[in-house]
Design a protein around this motif. Sequence first.
Motif, PDB file in Angstrom:
ATOM      1  N   PRO A  85      37.548  -6.399  -0.503  1.00 13.70           N
ATOM      2  CA  PRO A  85      37.568  -6.581   0.949  1.00 13.70           C
ATOM      3  C   PRO A  85      37.943  -5.349   1.762  1.00 13.70           C
ATOM      4  N   ALA A  86      38.284  -4.250   1.106  1.00 10.30           N
ATOM      5  CA  ALA A  86      38.718  -3.059   1.852  1.00 10.30           C
ATOM      6  C   ALA A  86      37.613  -2.568   2.779  1.00 10.30           C
ATOM      7  N   ARG A  87      38.002  -2.121   3.964  1.00  5.41           N
ATOM      8  CA  ARG A  87      37.063  -1.507   4.909  1.00  5.41           C
ATOM      9  C   ARG A  87      36.997  -0.016   4.587  1.00  5.41           C
ATOM     10  N   VAL A  88      35.794   0.512   4.466  1.00  8.02           N
ATOM     11  CA  VAL A  88      35.627   1.912   4.063  1.00  8.02           C
ATOM     12  C   VAL A  88      35.208   2.751   5.267  1.00  8.02           C
ATOM     13  N   LEU A  89      36.008   3.775   5.529  1.00  5.70           N
ATOM     14  CA  LEU A  89      35.711   4.738   6.590  1.00  5.70           C
ATOM     15  C   LEU A  89      35.328   6.052   5.926  1.00  5.70           C
ATOM     16  N   ALA A 106      25.119   1.139   2.626  1.00 10.55           N
ATOM     17  CA  ALA A 106      25.824   0.675   1.426  1.00 10.55           C
ATOM     18  C   ALA A 106      27.091  -0.098   1.764  1.00 10.55           C
ATOM     19  N   GLY A 107      27.452  -0.146   3.040  1.00  7.63           N
ATOM     20  CA  GLY A 107      28.579  -0.990   3.408  1.00  7.63           C
ATOM     21  C   GLY A 107      29.734  -0.309   4.111  1.00  7.63           C
ATOM     22  N   ALA A 108      29.608   0.978   4.431  1.00 10.31           N
ATOM     23  CA  ALA A 108      30.701   1.644   5.140  1.00 10.31           C
ATOM     24  C   ALA A 108      30.884   1.039   6.528  1.00 10.31           C
ATOM     25  N   ALA A 109      32.132   0.975   6.969  1.00 11.88           N
ATOM     26  CA  ALA A 109      32.436   0.431   8.298  1.00 11.88           C
ATOM     27  C   ALA A 109      32.259   1.486   9.385  1.00 11.88           C
ATOM     28  N   VAL A 133      33.122  -1.620  13.971  1.00 15.99           N
ATOM     29  CA  VAL A 133      32.205  -0.708  13.291  1.00 15.99           C
ATOM     30  C   VAL A 133      32.118   0.570  14.108  1.00 15.99           C
ATOM     31  N   LEU A 134      32.323   1.717  13.456  1.00 20.29           N
ATOM     32  CA  LEU A 134      32.284   3.005  14.144  1.00 20.29           C
ATOM     33  C   LEU A 134      30.966   3.702  13.829  1.00 20.29           C
ATOM     34  N   LEU A 135      30.075   3.756  14.817  1.00 21.73           N
ATOM     35  CA  LEU A 135      28.777   4.400  14.640  1.00 21.73           C
ATOM     36  C   LEU A 135      28.549   5.442  15.720  1.00 21.73           C
ATOM     37  N   GLN A 136      28.202   6.645  15.319  1.00 24.87           N
ATOM     38  CA  GLN A 136      27.759   7.638  16.273  1.00 24.87           C
ATOM     39  C   GLN A 136      26.385   7.213  16.797  1.00 24.87           C
ATOM     40  N   ALA A 204      23.575  -7.426   4.757  1.00 23.10           N
ATOM     41  CA  ALA A 204      24.722  -7.330   3.870  1.00 23.10           C
ATOM     42  C   ALA A 204      26.061  -7.309   4.588  1.00 23.10           C
ATOM     43  N   ASP A 205      26.084  -6.863   5.841  1.00 24.82           N
ATOM     44  CA  ASP A 205      27.371  -6.704   6.490  1.00 24.82           C
ATOM     45  C   ASP A 205      27.217  -6.727   8.008  1.00 24.82           C
ATOM     46  N   ARG A 206      28.365  -6.600   8.699  1.00 20.97           N
ATOM     47  CA  ARG A 206      28.386  -6.671  10.155  1.00 20.97           C
ATOM     48  C   ARG A 206      27.613  -5.523  10.798  1.00 20.97           C
ATOM     49  N   THR A 207      27.630  -4.357  10.159  1.00 19.19           N
ATOM     50  CA  THR A 207      26.911  -3.214  10.711  1.00 19.19           C
ATOM     51  C   THR A 207      25.421  -3.528  10.828  1.00 19.19           C
ATOM     52  N   GLN A 208      24.848  -4.043   9.759  1.00 20.99           N
ATOM     53  CA  GLN A 208      23.426  -4.347   9.772  1.00 20.99           C
ATOM     54  C   GLN A 208      23.121  -5.506  10.715  1.00 20.99           C
ATOM     55  N   ALA A 209      24.040  -6.486  10.792  1.00 19.12           N
ATOM     56  CA  ALA A 209      23.847  -7.595  11.737  1.00 19.12           C
ATOM     57  C   ALA A 209      23.849  -7.078  13.174  1.00 19.12           C
ATOM     58  N   ALA A 210      24.774  -6.157  13.476  1.00 18.86           N
ATOM     59  CA  ALA A 210      24.855  -5.594  14.827  1.00 18.86           C
ATOM     60  C   ALA A 210      23.578  -4.836  15.178  1.00 18.86           C
ATOM     61  N   LEU A 211      23.069  -4.067  14.236  1.00 13.21           N
ATOM     62  CA  LEU A 211      21.851  -3.309  14.485  1.00 13.21           C
ATOM     63  C   LEU A 211      20.652  -4.243  14.656  1.00 13.21           C
TER      64      LEU A 211
END
Length: 220
Positions: A85-89, A106-109, A133-136, A204-211
């Motif tokens: 469950p760790a969030r990866v930065l 691959a799942g980075a936050a 989620v931190l995205l430039q 797979a994750d919130r990042t892809q759902a947000a996009l």
Amino acid sequence: MADAPGRIGSPIRVLLVDDHQVVRRGLRTFLEVQDDIEVVGEASDGAEGVAGAEELRPDVILMDIKMPGTDGIEALRRLRELENPARVLIVTSFTEQRTVVPALRAGAAGYVYKDIDPDALAGAIRSVHAGHVLLQPEVAVALLTQDDQAPSSSRGGALTDREREVLSHIADGRSNREIARALVLSEKTVKTHVSNILMKLDVADRTQAALWAVRHGITD
């Protein structure tokens, strides 16, 4: 689980994964003066990082991408397989989209550069720990333009009205707790909605759902 930043309780547990000892030492020196952040371990490559994540159960992992042996992207994939469950930065010196985008897939936050201001790094750790989620912007655009793997517009039709509301908040970068407050729901109910959204959208994750939400007009 660590308490939210700003509350009295357990600090955010952080694992450092980088093949350069001087980088790990610098990160540790700064983070150890933060009242709400605790460095619980270090690793010099991705394989050690995965093993450390399983043993130490950190809340957040600071991970380099380019490392000898098992790199950061492969480590992310292994963590996902293990359902850690760790969030990866990602903390990297590489700015190329071809390097960063696969890590996010691959799942980075999120990701930051190694020359980041120390206070901004602490803020980034708190942010991903809170579920953001931190995205430039340039990487978000790259992800969107590359997301042509399936005719996915029909997948949104399976979402309920409530799930579309939750997805809109995910796309705005809100954590489960913030979504629960905004929609007057329990955090457990929001978690259930998020799980259903990921399943229905086949992401797979919130990042892809947000996009996906941005691409299909769920949010701006």
